[in-house]
Design a protein around this motif. Structure first.
Motif, mmCIF file in Angstrom:
data_model
loop_
_atom_site.group_PDB
_atom_site.id
_atom_site.type_symbol
_atom_site.label_atom_id
_atom_site.label_comp_id
_atom_site.label_asym_id
_atom_site.label_seq_id
_atom_site.Cartn_x
_atom_site.Cartn_y
_atom_site.Cartn_z
ATOM 1 N N TRP A 1 -12.686 -8.184 3.445
ATOM 2 C CA TRP A 1 -12.329 -7.485 2.210
ATOM 3 C C TRP A 1 -11.287 -8.319 1.486
ATOM 4 C CZ3 TRP A 1 -10.524 -6.036 7.027
ATOM 5 C CH2 TRP A 1 -9.139 -5.974 7.205
ATOM 6 N N HIS B 1 0.835 -1.205 0.000
ATOM 7 C CA HIS B 1 0.000 0.000 0.000
ATOM 8 C C HIS B 1 0.868 1.254 0.000
ATOM 9 C CE1 HIS B 1 -4.054 -1.664 0.598
ATOM 10 N NE2 HIS B 1 -3.519 -2.563 1.408
ATOM 11 N N HIS C 1 -7.570 -8.018 -0.328
ATOM 12 C CA HIS C 1 -6.350 -7.243 -0.578
ATOM 13 C C HIS C 1 -5.768 -7.784 -1.877
ATOM 14 C CE1 HIS C 1 -2.239 -5.580 0.419
ATOM 15 N NE2 HIS C 1 -1.878 -6.614 -0.290
ATOM 16 N N GLU D 1 -9.211 -11.281 3.340
ATOM 17 C CA GLU D 1 -8.976 -10.834 4.726
ATOM 18 C C GLU D 1 -10.294 -10.866 5.489
ATOM 19 O OE1 GLU D 1 -5.893 -8.581 5.750
ATOM 20 O OE2 GLU D 1 -5.187 -7.991 3.758
ATOM 21 N N ASP E 1 -7.306 -2.516 -1.038
ATOM 22 C CA ASP E 1 -8.276 -3.339 -0.318
ATOM 23 C C ASP E 1 -9.621 -3.049 -0.950
ATOM 24 O OD1 ASP E 1 -6.251 -4.189 1.349
ATOM 25 O OD2 ASP E 1 -6.664 -2.673 2.875
HETATM 26 ZN ZN LIG Z 1 -4.360 -4.342 2.032
#
Ligand SMILES: [Zn+2]
Length: 150
Positions: free
Chosen positions: A120, A77, A122, A113, A84
């Motif tokens: 969510w 990130h 990733h 995740e 995400d």
């Molecule tokens: Zn992430």
């Protein structure tokens, strides 16, 4: 500014830490090539399902990343290489499964995740990862990462 047909610089650099928003976008300027490559990957996902993607978190500069619980100091990130995501109307498990098993995308990491009560996906580009560690599919339950076998 558009990074791709459907994804803007603003949505891939947004943060819920509003005091850091302007600084985060300033830092993100250096990562536009990676963010563009990431946006192009997201376009493929969007096109397959035919629905808008929700970007929960894209670029996170040092300050934003430090304020993000559970985020690593070497997180993709921070390089504009990861997002995400969630897609309203599509289960995160299906979103993850499709990217990993069927999409043919050259992703870096794709993680379902699911810490307790949240969920969510990733997803990252290979980017600055060691090419040998790309196409890495994992699940995360809030405690440990496990290889995803599908
Ligand atoms: Zn992430």
């Amino acid at each position: 500014m558009n990074l791709s047909a459907h994804f803007t610089f603003d949505e891939l650099t947004r943060t819920s830490q509003t005091a850091l928003q302007a600084k985060n976008r300033e830092e993100a300027q250096a990562f536009i090539p990676s963010l563009t490559e990431l946006a192009e990957l997201l376009e493929v996902v969007r096109a397959h399902f035919g629905k808008p993607l929700k970007i929960n978190s894209g670029f996170r500069g040092a300050a934003v990343n430090a304020g993000t619980p559970g985020s690593s100091k070497t997180s993709q990130h921070m390089k504009g290489e990861a997002a995400d995501i969630a897609m309203p109307g599509v289960d995160d498990a299906e979103l993850h499964r499709w990217i990993v098993k069927d999409s043919g995308l050259k992703y870096g990491q794709c993680i379902l995740e699911r810490p307790p009560g949240r969920s969510w996906v990733h997803v990252s580009i290979c980017g600055t990862r060691d090419p040998k560690s790309c196409q890495q599919a994992l699940t995360f339950d809030g405690t440990s990462y496990k290889p995803y076998r599908g």
